[in-house]
Design an enzyme around this catalytic site. Sequence first.
Site, mmCIF file in Angstrom:
data_model
loop_
_atom_site.group_PDB
_atom_site.id
_atom_site.type_symbol
_atom_site.label_atom_id
_atom_site.label_comp_id
_atom_site.label_asym_id
_atom_site.label_seq_id
_atom_site.Cartn_x
_atom_site.Cartn_y
_atom_site.Cartn_z
ATOM 1 C CE1 TYR A 190 53.795 17.461 29.084
ATOM 2 C CE2 TYR A 190 53.444 16.522 31.260
ATOM 3 C CZ TYR A 190 54.165 16.578 30.078
ATOM 4 O OH TYR A 190 55.250 15.766 29.905
ATOM 5 C CB CYS A 246 63.341 34.292 35.641
ATOM 6 S SG CYS A 246 61.720 33.917 36.325
ATOM 7 C CB VAL A 288 54.455 13.537 37.009
ATOM 8 C CG1 VAL A 288 55.826 13.138 36.491
ATOM 9 C CG2 VAL A 288 53.386 13.225 35.961
ATOM 10 C CD GLN A 313 59.478 4.366 36.834
ATOM 11 O OE1 GLN A 313 59.962 4.385 35.699
ATOM 12 N NE2 GLN A 313 58.836 3.322 37.306
ATOM 13 C CG HIS A 361 60.334 10.346 35.813
ATOM 14 N ND1 HIS A 361 59.768 9.155 35.386
ATOM 15 C CD2 HIS A 361 61.671 10.141 35.741
ATOM 16 C CE1 HIS A 361 60.716 8.297 35.056
ATOM 17 N NE2 HIS A 361 61.874 8.871 35.271
HETATM 18 C C1 BV8 Z 1 67.770 10.546 29.999
HETATM 19 C C2 BV8 Z 1 57.632 12.360 33.001
HETATM 20 C C3 BV8 Z 1 69.854 11.424 29.306
HETATM 21 C C4 BV8 Z 1 56.961 13.156 31.950
HETATM 22 C C5 BV8 Z 1 58.654 10.408 31.952
HETATM 23 C C6 BV8 Z 1 67.236 3.339 24.462
HETATM 24 C C7 BV8 Z 1 67.586 2.453 25.475
HETATM 25 C C8 BV8 Z 1 67.619 2.849 26.810
HETATM 26 C C9 BV8 Z 1 67.311 4.165 27.161
HETATM 27 C C10 BV8 Z 1 66.963 5.025 26.152
HETATM 28 C C11 BV8 Z 1 66.922 4.639 24.814
HETATM 29 N N1 BV8 Z 1 66.533 5.686 24.084
HETATM 30 C C12 BV8 Z 1 66.338 6.739 24.894
HETATM 31 C C13 BV8 Z 1 66.618 6.355 26.153
HETATM 32 C C14 BV8 Z 1 66.556 7.167 27.365
HETATM 33 C C15 BV8 Z 1 65.118 7.377 27.782
HETATM 34 C C16 BV8 Z 1 64.393 6.075 27.910
HETATM 35 O O1 BV8 Z 1 64.577 5.347 28.870
HETATM 36 N N2 BV8 Z 1 63.536 5.773 26.896
HETATM 37 C C17 BV8 Z 1 62.796 4.523 26.946
HETATM 38 C C18 BV8 Z 1 61.360 4.754 26.487
HETATM 39 C C19 BV8 Z 1 63.513 3.506 26.066
HETATM 40 N N3 BV8 Z 1 65.194 7.995 29.086
HETATM 41 C C20 BV8 Z 1 65.280 9.339 29.164
HETATM 42 O O2 BV8 Z 1 65.228 10.070 28.216
HETATM 43 C C21 BV8 Z 1 65.509 9.884 30.568
HETATM 44 N N4 BV8 Z 1 66.569 10.866 30.483
HETATM 45 O O3 BV8 Z 1 68.091 9.429 29.678
HETATM 46 O O4 BV8 Z 1 68.576 11.644 29.888
HETATM 47 C C22 BV8 Z 1 70.728 12.429 29.907
HETATM 48 C C23 BV8 Z 1 71.560 12.075 30.970
HETATM 49 C C24 BV8 Z 1 72.403 13.037 31.495
HETATM 50 C C25 BV8 Z 1 72.403 14.344 30.978
HETATM 51 C C26 BV8 Z 1 71.551 14.682 29.929
HETATM 52 C C27 BV8 Z 1 70.691 13.736 29.382
HETATM 53 C C28 BV8 Z 1 64.272 10.602 31.080
HETATM 54 C C29 BV8 Z 1 63.159 9.601 31.273
HETATM 55 C C30 BV8 Z 1 61.981 10.287 31.955
HETATM 56 C C31 BV8 Z 1 60.897 10.535 30.944
HETATM 57 N N5 BV8 Z 1 59.727 11.095 31.648
HETATM 58 N N6 BV8 Z 1 57.606 10.968 32.570
HETATM 59 C C32 BV8 Z 1 55.487 12.830 31.883
HETATM 60 O O5 BV8 Z 1 54.989 12.008 32.700
HETATM 61 O O6 BV8 Z 1 54.844 13.404 31.019
HETATM 62 S S1 BV8 Z 1 58.596 8.770 31.582
HETATM 63 C C33 BV8 Z 1 57.057 8.077 31.879
HETATM 64 O O7 BV8 Z 1 57.301 6.649 31.805
HETATM 65 C C34 BV8 Z 1 56.450 8.257 33.260
HETATM 66 O O8 BV8 Z 1 57.252 8.962 34.170
HETATM 67 C C35 BV8 Z 1 56.298 6.828 33.757
HETATM 68 O O9 BV8 Z 1 56.296 6.739 35.091
HETATM 69 C C36 BV8 Z 1 57.486 6.251 33.147
HETATM 70 C C37 BV8 Z 1 57.664 4.791 33.237
HETATM 71 O O10 BV8 Z 1 56.492 4.177 32.824
HETATM 72 P P1 BV8 Z 1 55.727 3.288 33.936
HETATM 73 O O11 BV8 Z 1 55.538 4.109 35.166
HETATM 74 O O12 BV8 Z 1 56.418 1.994 34.084
HETATM 75 O O13 BV8 Z 1 54.322 3.138 33.287
HETATM 76 P P2 BV8 Z 1 53.930 2.176 32.078
HETATM 77 O O14 BV8 Z 1 52.641 2.645 31.520
HETATM 78 O O15 BV8 Z 1 55.101 1.979 31.171
HETATM 79 O O16 BV8 Z 1 53.691 0.759 32.795
HETATM 80 C C38 BV8 Z 1 52.609 0.619 33.685
HETATM 81 C C39 BV8 Z 1 52.787 -0.738 34.316
HETATM 82 O O17 BV8 Z 1 51.774 -0.894 35.295
HETATM 83 C C40 BV8 Z 1 52.610 -1.867 33.314
HETATM 84 O O18 BV8 Z 1 53.625 -2.827 33.543
HETATM 85 C C41 BV8 Z 1 51.244 -2.443 33.648
HETATM 86 O O19 BV8 Z 1 51.196 -3.844 33.472
HETATM 87 C C42 BV8 Z 1 51.136 -2.134 35.120
HETATM 88 N N7 BV8 Z 1 49.772 -1.978 35.607
HETATM 89 C C43 BV8 Z 1 48.707 -1.429 34.966
HETATM 90 N N8 BV8 Z 1 47.637 -1.437 35.790
HETATM 91 C C44 BV8 Z 1 48.052 -1.983 36.960
HETATM 92 C C45 BV8 Z 1 49.404 -2.331 36.858
HETATM 93 N N9 BV8 Z 1 50.097 -2.898 37.856
HETATM 94 C C46 BV8 Z 1 49.426 -3.135 39.007
HETATM 95 N N10 BV8 Z 1 48.134 -2.815 39.200
HETATM 96 C C47 BV8 Z 1 47.415 -2.249 38.200
HETATM 97 N N11 BV8 Z 1 46.118 -1.954 38.403
HETATM 98 ZN ZN ZN Z 2 60.223 34.021 34.689
#
Ligand code: BV8
Ligand code: ZN
Length: 254
Positions: free
Chosen positions: A71, A134, A107, A105, A123
């Site tokens: 981070y 705490c 951060v 999405q 997120h």
């Molecule tokens: C939850 C914060 C349960 C931290 C992030 C199987 C199927 C379905 C779901 C799941 C599964 N297995 C597990 C899950 C759930 C899981 C999930 O979805 N996994 C995925 C990978 C399959 N989700 C979770 O765990 C969520 N929580 O489900 O909890 C629960 C419910 C109730 C009670 C208790 C528990 C939590 C998900 C949040 C995770 N945290 N980030 C950190 O940043 O360190 S996720 C991370 O990915 C970022 O936040 C990011 O924003 C997010 C999504 O990615 P994108 O933003 O789309 O970025 P990416 O790189 O993927 O894509 C970029 C895009 O931009 C591309 O398309 C590219 O072409 C395009 N691009 C590039 N350059 C440009 C452009 N477009 C335009 N112009 C450009 N120049």
């Molecule tokens: Zn504390």
Amino acid sequence: METLDELAERAARLILKARGETVAFTGAGVSAESGVPTFRGRDGLWKRFRPEELATPEAFERNPRLVWEWYRWRMEIIARARPNPAHLALAELEKLGLLRCVITQNVDGLHREAGQQCLVELHGNIWRARCTKCGHRVVFREPPREIPPRCPRCGALLRPDVVWFGEPLPEQEWRQALQLAREARVLLVIGTSGVVYPAALIPTIAKENGAKIIEINIEKTPITSIADIHIEAPAGKAIQKILEKIKQITRTPI
Ligand code: BV8
Ligand code: ZN
């Protein structure tokens, strides 16, 4: 095959017709032109690191120092990043009364830095940390010197105030995002691969409630199949072009 000009003109007309009820839903792609690495792209974060090893509570439990190193490295990149034309155009659309809110999405805090007033961070935010014991929250002005950082109040470990895999999204932000998606007449989906749930449900919810979907991405995604307009171009270029068309259309009375 429509040109960027024609696509931007069509998008501009949809946004004007929505009379302010347009919402933007953004992902890492909107910050790519600021030099912030995306997750799944060519130079993506997940290429060098495995999310399961870093962005999870288990990883933090196992090795808080390693997670904080990752981070802090990202904070250093983001500290040098500035809002790019995509962030700035969205802030201008809001000023023009044409964009109701941005659901992000990301951060990295760049939408806020660009002047966006209405912003829902699904997120969390990399500049915030919270105490594992705490609950005390701190805001970092710069990447922490000593890691893992400790709570100024009770001395326990601080953790990044972001949502990790397996963690629920913040209640308040999720509810706000759902309401915005249901009420949107147009949803601008910008720079997201649409693979992370439940955030990835937002475009579908908007569509089901009658919204027109305008997707801006440099590639096709699972969202492309429900998009009314898919603009395959970098976010900065595409949104600036849409803004330009809006100004042209509103300057020349019909
Ligand atoms: C939850 C914060 C349960 C931290 C992030 C199987 C199927 C379905 C779901 C799941 C599964 N297995 C597990 C899950 C759930 C899981 C999930 O979805 N996994 C995925 C990978 C399959 N989700 C979770 O765990 C969520 N929580 O489900 O909890 C629960 C419910 C109730 C009670 C208790 C528990 C939590 C998900 C949040 C995770 N945290 N980030 C950190 O940043 O360190 S996720 C991370 O990915 C970022 O936040 C990011 O924003 C997010 C999504 O990615 P994108 O933003 O789309 O970025 P990416 O790189 O993927 O894509 C970029 C895009 O931009 C591309 O398309 C590219 O072409 C395009 N691009 C590039 N350059 C440009 C452009 N477009 C335009 N112009 C450009 N120049
Ligand atoms: Zn504390």
